[in-house]
Design a protein around this motif. Structure first.
Motif, PDB file in Angstrom:
ATOM      1  N   ASP B 141      13.216 -23.521  27.662  1.00 50.14           N
ATOM      2  CA  ASP B 141      12.777 -22.534  26.669  1.00 50.14           C
ATOM      3  C   ASP B 141      13.845 -21.483  26.441  1.00 50.14           C
ATOM      4  O   ASP B 141      14.130 -21.098  25.304  1.00 50.14           O
ATOM      5  N   MET B 145      15.814 -20.657  23.082  1.00 53.36           N
ATOM      6  CA  MET B 145      15.827 -19.302  22.536  1.00 53.36           C
ATOM      7  C   MET B 145      17.257 -18.870  22.212  1.00 53.36           C
ATOM      8  O   MET B 145      17.538 -18.343  21.135  1.00 53.36           O
ATOM      9  N   LEU B 148      18.536 -20.734  19.117  1.00 49.56           N
ATOM     10  CA  LEU B 148      17.979 -20.215  17.867  1.00 49.56           C
ATOM     11  C   LEU B 148      18.657 -18.903  17.472  1.00 49.56           C
ATOM     12  O   LEU B 148      19.005 -18.692  16.314  1.00 49.56           O
ATOM     13  N   ARG B 149      18.849 -18.049  18.472  1.00 51.77           N
ATOM     14  CA  ARG B 149      19.439 -16.747  18.179  1.00 51.77           C
ATOM     15  C   ARG B 149      20.883 -16.909  17.716  1.00 51.77           C
ATOM     16  O   ARG B 149      21.338 -16.233  16.797  1.00 51.77           O
ATOM     17  N   ASN B 156      15.922 -15.342  13.143  1.00 51.02           N
ATOM     18  CA  ASN B 156      15.386 -15.277  14.503  1.00 51.02           C
ATOM     19  C   ASN B 156      15.710 -13.911  15.090  1.00 51.02           C
ATOM     20  O   ASN B 156      16.602 -13.766  15.934  1.00 51.02           O
ATOM     21  N   ASN B 160      10.842 -11.738  16.290  1.00 49.81           N
ATOM     22  CA  ASN B 160      10.327 -13.065  15.962  1.00 49.81           C
ATOM     23  C   ASN B 160      10.369 -13.985  17.172  1.00 49.81           C
ATOM     24  O   ASN B 160       9.415 -14.746  17.424  1.00 49.81           O
ATOM     25  N   LEU B 161      11.481 -13.913  17.903  1.00 54.55           N
ATOM     26  CA  LEU B 161      11.588 -14.777  19.085  1.00 54.55           C
ATOM     27  C   LEU B 161      10.538 -14.392  20.126  1.00 54.55           C
ATOM     28  O   LEU B 161       9.955 -15.268  20.774  1.00 54.55           O
ATOM     29  N   LYS B 164       7.345 -15.804  19.046  1.00 59.40           N
ATOM     30  CA  LYS B 164       7.305 -17.258  19.109  1.00 59.40           C
ATOM     31  C   LYS B 164       7.126 -17.741  20.539  1.00 59.40           C
ATOM     32  O   LYS B 164       6.345 -18.646  20.818  1.00 59.40           O
ATOM     33  N   PHE B 165       7.875 -17.102  21.464  1.00 63.30           N
ATOM     34  CA  PHE B 165       7.835 -17.567  22.857  1.00 63.30           C
ATOM     35  C   PHE B 165       6.812 -16.790  23.693  1.00 63.30           C
ATOM     36  O   PHE B 165       6.735 -16.980  24.888  1.00 63.30           O
ATOM     37  N   LYS B 169      10.000  -8.277  24.127  1.00 60.57           N
ATOM     38  CA  LYS B 169      11.298  -8.145  23.470  1.00 60.57           C
ATOM     39  C   LYS B 169      12.395  -7.916  24.509  1.00 60.57           C
ATOM     40  O   LYS B 169      13.518  -8.371  24.345  1.00 60.57           O
ATOM     41  N   VAL B 172      13.605 -11.166  25.768  1.00 56.47           N
ATOM     42  CA  VAL B 172      14.493 -11.827  24.794  1.00 56.47           C
ATOM     43  C   VAL B 172      15.879 -11.210  24.855  1.00 56.47           C
ATOM     44  O   VAL B 172      16.901 -11.912  24.859  1.00 56.47           O
ATOM     45  N   CYS B 176      19.313 -13.506  25.589  1.00 59.60           N
ATOM     46  CA  CYS B 176      20.302 -13.959  24.623  1.00 59.60           C
ATOM     47  C   CYS B 176      20.921 -12.790  23.866  1.00 59.60           C
ATOM     48  O   CYS B 176      20.394 -11.680  23.854  1.00 59.60           O
TER      49      CYS B 176
END
Lengths: 440, 220
Positions: B141, B145, B148-149, B156, B160-161, B164-165, B169, B172, B176
């Motif tokens: 995952d 992530m 996508l970033r 993304n 949003n990430l 989604k996951f 924040k 996230v 990344c």
């Protein structure tokens, strides 16, 4: 087995008073201009030179006769002309000093401590470079004893303090600044300039010429010059191993750097013109004065130990240094208190901390006040007030962490050195914490 | 004097305090609101009777202990019960606190422990703190992530990430980082915005930061 008599070990502190004989008889006083050549030159040549200097001084005195009737107006302080050539007052003059006797009485020192030793504690290494006449070895003993007793007391009194806070607290109890204050409160006054003719009851140090005195433990780091240049990080573990008792880096051989820089300065100024009078109270002179005052206090502690023994010095440190008030809760600084508290609660198996609003006033006004409490499960850990919810929450988390770190078993805790006295009760193990919450 | 004090029992001052209706949570405990219309009525209403322990009742003996400390912030030198180590004698001496803090023993058979704890306690400041950590993201995952970033940082976003996951924040941002050009572009945008600030706004921002530092140093 023979009983040890520490009071007999202190004979060397009085060596100048003893006059002759013994191991130190050869270390007679010598004029200031022969400081460097002591180890190589023989004592006989020194003596002859000093007597010649004395004769010359006597001639000068006769020449400088100004018509005063010395029978009617005797000079206030009879100083032998030879004394003025020494870098610090002669030890036998200590018995005539009213200031010294007053200091002895004011500190309620034991009569076992002679005035000569007390006079020696007031001579800094920057005033007299000879370690047999300055206070550097007494100050070394004193700083060891002070730091030992302060560390031991801090460890038992606040067993959960992080190491960085212990360093700051050590600095707050036994550093140069607090000991300077102690010396001032004892009524120790500095002499305007050191010399053989000044009252032995005045603290003698030179603010412009740092002396060489080893009064610290610690290693010189090989990367020392890069630490300041590149702002390298010093971890707490390496501070414990390498640095001095306060976690500060040890400079290169003490005094040598400062002397070199002073010599360079002198050289530069010499080329430009006359040396300007150094203003009283710049940063360097202030730090030199602070260090000299602190060394005087340390040397006094060393003198108490040398003449009166372990129990007396422990009481002395307790009453003069540990009795001072230091608010340890003011020493903390946090970066992210909420996450540190969450880490603590996870480590100790408590429920995760939750901030709850206890009360508020003026939410719609310009100056609202929120009182936020931090709860772990049903138990309230701490509370704090703040002008917005975030500030109040962070302050409450900081208070909770301080409450954890400042846990104390009690006001009058027993310290390990209490066991050294005879007839002490059996030792109960002190509380030892498992360690710091987050590493710094 | 004493009779006058006794005439006004403590219960009568409750009219002063009303629960505030401005906040969302209904169970906010104490929020004082001025309800009197004139100053003299308000002053009279604020004339709070003394603490019960200050009053000499006939039942109490001549000398008794007055315990009425002024309201003040609690000291950090007072260790909360939960922080006392197992070996501390204060912990063993204070059995009621020990049982009260226990989550397994419940003395009120009518309600379960969880419901009683939620109702008795004041409202939470951050609802997110009550959420249990799930630790549901795997290594794959996180790699997804990051991919996508890296691929499309505009679409993304961190928010949003996180949605989604189903993570925070902060997580996230720990995982990344946006590509270098995107970060530089954002940085330039932020610099342009800061350049438009006048002296007042920038001074206010600096002061805010200074206040935060002072707070963390314990100077506020």
């Amino acid at each position: 087995m023979k009983r040890l008599r520490p009071s007999r070990w202190t004979g060397q502190l009085l060596l100048a008073g003893a006059g002759s004989g013994g191991r130190y008889g050869c270390a007679s006083r010598r004029p200031a201009q022969h400081l460097v050549a002591l180890s190589s030159s023989s004592s006989s040549s020194i003596r002859s030179q000093s007597s010649a200097a004395a004769a010359a001084a006597a001639q000068e005195e006769e020449l400088a006769y100004d018509g005063t009737d010395h029978e009617r107006f005797p000079p206030l302080d009879r100083i032998r002309p030879a004394d003025t050539s020494y870098p610090s007052p002669a030890p036998e003059r200590a018995l005539q000093s009213a200031k010294l006797a007053a200091l002895h009485a004011r500190l309620s020192l034991s009569p076992k401590i002679p005035l000569q030793t007390l006079a020696r504690t007031l001579v800094d290494a920057s005033a007299d470079g000879n370690p047999q006449f300055n206070n550097s070895n007494l100050a070394f003993v004193g700083q060891t004893l002070i730091n030992y007793h302060v560390t031991e007391w801090l460890m038992v009194r606040y067993p959960r303090l992080p190491m960085s806070i212990i360093f700051s607290a050590m600095q707050g109890y036994a550093g140069d600044k607090p000991l300077h204050q102690v010396a001032r409160s004892w009524g120790i006054e500095p002499a305007a300039a050191p010399g053989g003719e000044v009252d032995p009851g005045l603290l003698q140090f030179s603010a412009h010429k740092p002396g060489v005195s080893l009064v610290k433990f610690g290693y010189k780091r090989t990367e020392a010059e890069y630490l300041e240049k590149f702002k390298w990080r010093r971890g707490i573990s390496s501070r414990i191993v390498f640095d001095d008792d306060f976690g500060q880096t040890v400079k290169a051989t003490p005094g040598s750097e400062a002397e070199q820089s002073l010599e360079q300065q002198d050289g530069e100024e010499g080329e430009e013109g006359p040396v300007p009078v150094m203003q009283y109270g710049n940063a360097d002179t202030r730090s030199a004065a602070e260090t000299a005052h602190a060394h005087a206090v340390r040397a006094t502690v060393g003198a108490v130990y040398a003449h009166c023994g372990r129990e007396a010095v422990k009481n002395f440190i307790k009453s003069h240094i540990l009795s001072r008030t230091l608010d340890v809760s003011k020493l903390f600084m946090f970066k992210s208190p909420t996450s540190e508290l969450a880490t603590l609660c996870a480590r100790e198996d408590f429920e995760p901390p939750v901030a709850r609003l206890l009360s508020e006033t003026g939410r719609a006004s310009r100056t609202p006040v929120y009182v936020v409490g931090i709860y772990s499960g049903k138990d309230k850990l701490a509370e704090a007030a703040g002008p917005n919810l975030d500030h109040a929450r962070w302050a409450a988390a900081m208070n909770a962490l301080k409450a954890w770190y400042l846990y104390s078993p009690g006001e009058n805790v027993r310290v390990p050195s209490d066991m050294l006295s005879e007839g002490a009760k059996p030792w109960e193990p002190a509380h030892i914490d498992i360690g710091e919450v987050i590493s710094r | 004097m004493e009779a006058q004090l006794l005439r006004r029992p403590a219960a009568s001052c409750k009219c002063l305090l009303k629960p505030s209706s401005s906040t969302t949570s209904a169970s906010l405990p104490i929020t004082a609101i001025r309800t009197k219309l004139t100053a003299s009525r308000h002053r009279r209403a604020l004339n709070v009777p003394p603490h019960p322990s200050m009053l000499l009742t006939p039942s109490s003996s001549a000398d008794h202990i007055l315990f009425n400390p002024p309201s003040s912030a609690p000291s950090v030198y007072h260790t909360p019960f939960k922080f006392l180590p197992k070996s501390d004698p204060r912990r063993r001496a204070n059995l009621p606190s020990l049982f009260a803090s226990s989550t397994t023993i419940n003395y009120n058979p009518d309600s379960t422990s969880s419901s009683s704890s939620t109702t008795d306690l004041p409202p939470v400041v951050l609802e997110a703190e009550l959420k249990q950590k799930t630790h549901h993201l795997t290594k794959e995952d996180v790699e997804e992530m990051r991919r996508l970033r890296e691929q499309d940082p505009v679409a993304n976003t961190v928010q949003n990430l996180a949605n989604k996951f189903r993570c925070s924040k902060l997580f996230v941002m720990m995982c990344c980082q946006a590509p270098r050009e995107y970060r530089d572009q954002k940085q330039a945008q932020m610099e342009a915005i800061k350049n438009r600030w006048g002296p007042r706004r920038s001074a206010a921002r600096e002061d805010r930061k200074r206040r935060l530092d002072m707070l963390f140093r314990g100077e506020l």
